[in-house]
Design a protein around this motif. Structure first.
Motif, PDB file in Angstrom:
ATOM      1  N   MET A   1       0.844  -1.201  -0.341  1.00 21.56           N
ATOM      2  CA  MET A   1       0.201   0.175   0.189  1.00 21.56           C
ATOM      3  C   MET A   1       0.648   1.152  -0.301  1.00 21.56           C
ATOM      4  O   MET A   1       0.637   2.325  -0.998  1.00 21.56           O
ATOM      5  CB  MET A   1      -0.829   0.071   1.102  1.00 21.56           C
ATOM      6  N   ALA A   2       2.098   1.672   0.517  1.00 15.61           N
ATOM      7  CA  ALA A   2       3.355   2.807   0.620  1.00 15.61           C
ATOM      8  C   ALA A   2       3.473   2.492  -0.459  1.00 15.61           C
ATOM      9  O   ALA A   2       4.034   4.169  -0.987  1.00 15.61           O
ATOM     10  CB  ALA A   2       3.557   1.757   1.995  1.00 15.61           C
ATOM     11  N   ALA A   3       3.669   1.558  -0.973  1.00 16.86           N
ATOM     12  CA  ALA A   3       4.346   1.789  -2.397  1.00 16.86           C
ATOM     13  C   ALA A   3       3.172   1.889  -3.415  1.00 16.86           C
ATOM     14  O   ALA A   3       4.048   3.195  -4.061  1.00 16.86           O
ATOM     15  CB  ALA A   3       4.724   0.397  -2.798  1.00 16.86           C
ATOM     16  N   ALA A   4       2.258   1.657  -3.273  1.00 14.79           N
ATOM     17  CA  ALA A   4       1.133   2.305  -3.955  1.00 14.79           C
ATOM     18  C   ALA A   4       0.857   3.947  -3.949  1.00 14.79           C
ATOM     19  O   ALA A   4       0.809   4.669  -5.165  1.00 14.79           O
ATOM     20  CB  ALA A   4      -0.524   1.699  -4.108  1.00 14.79           C
ATOM     21  N   ASN A   5       0.890   4.702  -2.818  1.00 16.54           N
ATOM     22  CA  ASN A   5       1.101   5.533  -2.047  1.00 16.54           C
ATOM     23  C   ASN A   5       2.090   6.320  -2.798  1.00 16.54           C
ATOM     24  O   ASN A   5       1.925   7.656  -3.026  1.00 16.54           O
ATOM     25  CB  ASN A   5       0.464   6.123  -0.438  1.00 16.54           C
ATOM     26  N   GLY A   6       3.100   6.132  -2.703  1.00 19.65           N
ATOM     27  CA  GLY A   6       3.984   6.682  -3.100  1.00 19.65           C
ATOM     28  C   GLY A   6       4.593   7.013  -4.739  1.00 19.65           C
ATOM     29  O   GLY A   6       4.377   7.809  -5.248  1.00 19.65           O
ATOM     30  N   VAL A   7       3.676   5.368  -5.769  1.00 21.27           N
ATOM     31  CA  VAL A   7       3.705   5.558  -7.329  1.00 21.27           C
ATOM     32  C   VAL A   7       2.498   7.268  -6.923  1.00 21.27           C
ATOM     33  O   VAL A   7       2.888   7.516  -8.150  1.00 21.27           O
ATOM     34  CB  VAL A   7       3.378   4.736  -8.024  1.00 21.27           C
ATOM     35  N   ALA A   9       1.686   9.861  -5.472  1.00 21.97           N
ATOM     36  CA  ALA A   9       2.045  10.873  -4.938  1.00 21.97           C
ATOM     37  C   ALA A   9       3.119  11.349  -6.339  1.00 21.97           C
ATOM     38  O   ALA A   9       2.810  12.348  -6.011  1.00 21.97           O
ATOM     39  CB  ALA A   9       2.938  11.139  -3.411  1.00 21.97           C
ATOM     40  N   ALA A  10       3.875  10.531  -6.554  1.00 20.83           N
ATOM     41  CA  ALA A  10       5.523  10.754  -7.721  1.00 20.83           C
ATOM     42  C   ALA A  10       4.599  11.145  -8.516  1.00 20.83           C
ATOM     43  O   ALA A  10       4.718  12.369  -9.339  1.00 20.83           O
ATOM     44  CB  ALA A  10       5.950   9.802  -7.917  1.00 20.83           C
ATOM     45  N   ALA A  11       3.379  10.309  -9.355  1.00 20.03           N
ATOM     46  CA  ALA A  11       2.658  10.739 -11.095  1.00 20.03           C
ATOM     47  C   ALA A  11       1.830  11.826 -10.554  1.00 20.03           C
ATOM     48  O   ALA A  11       2.432  12.906 -10.756  1.00 20.03           O
ATOM     49  CB  ALA A  11       1.523   9.774 -11.072  1.00 20.03           C
ATOM     50  N   SER A  12       1.221  12.511  -8.933  1.00 14.50           N
ATOM     51  CA  SER A  12       0.277  13.673  -9.090  1.00 14.50           C
ATOM     52  C   SER A  12       1.501  15.167  -8.832  1.00 14.50           C
ATOM     53  O   SER A  12       1.384  16.023  -9.736  1.00 14.50           O
ATOM     54  CB  SER A  12       0.124  13.504  -7.801  1.00 14.50           C
TER      55      SER A  12
END
Length: 432
Positions: A1-7, A9-12
């Motif tokens: 989940m953390a990785a998905a959130n990180g991805v 945030a990076a895309a945003s």
């Protein structure tokens, strides 16, 4: 989940970065998404009605912030991203602000534009000058107070002169009344007549009168104000009493803010300050240190880009009497009510130009099918008060309805038009 959130945030962030880069290639007028401060004194109707949202609102809506202050920055709508206005300005200050304004104001937006809507009185308050703000900010930093701490008074290092333009009937307290009026007022209230002796010392005596009272322990405040409030309650119900209106405000403040069994020390200010009733279009300017309270009504507020407030009473927020007295400006006089200056060459334009380097306010009223040119030398933040506005430039077209706000960067030649008529407010920075 953390990785998905990180991805995510990076895309945003990439969207924001790309939007800023595209805007840098062609700065243009853009819609703003602005947020609301829901302070308890706010009105539930005016701002929702302006924005076309459900009215009455579930919560008080006190201030619509149109600006780049870090406490509540607006976002620039650059599809598909929303870019914080402060971030956009930081990336290209001269292109957005104008070269002159960027150089004079350290590459930051120098003003904060608001719609204020008060259903009940605000605190008795004043704002610091620039030196006082820098010292107070440093002092509270050294005390370890976070910027979000409710006990903090200094949110930034800036001063806060401000302009208030009434949009409805607007009631306010502003500055100490002339000395002869104060002497007559204190004479009407037997518990307060001993305070008159301070006025023999002129302005310095008035400062001592106010400071001595504000420093009193609560039992002494209660002893002085209890008979005053009792008498004010009677006067507020007497249609023949010349002080009826003032006493009605005093009783509203007492009922709203005095703790059970006690009396809020801010009530004395209802007797000492000028009581004003502004009609729509009239305005007041508040220099740093001017004691005031907005009592009721809606208006446009334009100020230096600051959120520093020193409070002395009539609030559940943090009260810091010592800090208020430190910045207090004591200049007893009847205040000037400001009217806009109508442009000689185009009477559709009106301007409020208070003695502040950071801001001035323009108001444009167009009839149905009418248009006007605009080429701003400095950044403008616009708000449509009535009607519908079209902004057109070289490859630019933006339509705003009532309640819509926008960023207009410096420089581009534009045409403002309306098919149905429009009332537009534009906050800007005056030339040096």
């Amino acid at each position: 989940m953390a990785a998905a959130n990180g991805v995510g945030a990076a895309a945003s962030q990439r969207l924001v970065t790309d939007a800023i880069a595209a805007y840098a290639r062609r700065p243009h007028p853009a819609a703003l998404c602005c947020d609301i401060q829901r302070y308890v004194w706010g009105d539930r109707h005016f701002i929702p009605d302006l924005l076309g949202t459900p009215s009455p609102a579930a919560d008080p809506q006190a201030e619509l912030w149109i600006g780049a202050h870090p406490d509540l920055p607006a976002s620039v709508c650059l599809h598909p991203a929303r870019v914080p206005l402060d971030a956009l300005i930081a990336a290209m200050p001269a292109a957005v602000l104008g070269a002159d304004a960027a150089e004079r104001f350290d590459h930051t937006l120098p003003f904060l534009f608001k719609v204020l809507a008060a259903a009940t009185p605000l605190s008795i308050q004043a704002h610091p000058n620039r030196a006082q703000a820098a010292q107070g900010f440093l002092r509270e930093d050294r005390l370890g107070l976070a910027l979000s701490d409710p006990k903090r008074s200094y949110r930034d290092r800036n001063h806060k002169p401000e302009l208030l333009v009434a949009l409805t009937d607007f009631h306010a307290l502003r500055g100490f009344r002339p000395l002869h009026e104060l002497a007559a007022e204190l004479q009407r209230w037997p518990p307060l007549t001993d305070m008159r002796r301070h006025l023999d010392g002129g302005t310095a005596g008035l400062r001592a009168l106010y400071a001595d009272f504000m420093r009193l322990p609560q039992p002494a405040v209660d002893a002085l104000l209890a008979p005053v409030v009792a008498a004010a309650g009677r006067k507020a119900c007497d249609p023949k009493d010349p002080s009826r209106e003032r006493c009605q405000w005093l009783m509203q403040a007492h009922n709203g803010f005095s703790p059970p069994g006690h009396y809020d020390r801010g009530l004395l200010s209802l007797l000492l300050l000028n009581l004003l009733h502004l009609r729509p279009g009239q305005a007041i300017f508040l220099p740093a240190g001017e004691l005031h309270s907005y009592l009721q009504g809606a208006g446009l507020e334009l100020m230096a880009n600051s959120n520093n407030v020193l409070r002395g009473g009539l609030t559940a927020k943090h009260i810091d009497v010592a800090a208020l007295l430190e910045v207090l400006r004591v200049d007893p006089h009847a205040p000037e009510i400001l009217a806009p200056v109508t442009a000689v060459d185009d009477p559709r334009w009106q301007t409020y130009a208070p003695p502040a380097a950071e801001f001035s306010l323009h108001r444009l009223r167009l009839g149905a099918g009418d248009s006007a040119p605009l080429q701003p030398a400095a950044v403008m933040l616009g708000l449509v008060l009535e009607g519908e506005l079209d902004i057109a430039g070289a490859g630019t077209r933006l339509r705003l309805r009532r309640g819509g706000s926008c960023l207009v960067p410096a420089g581009e030649a534009l045409r403002l038009a309306s098919r149905s008529g429009v009332d537009l407010a534009l906050a800007t920075t005056p030339p040096s």
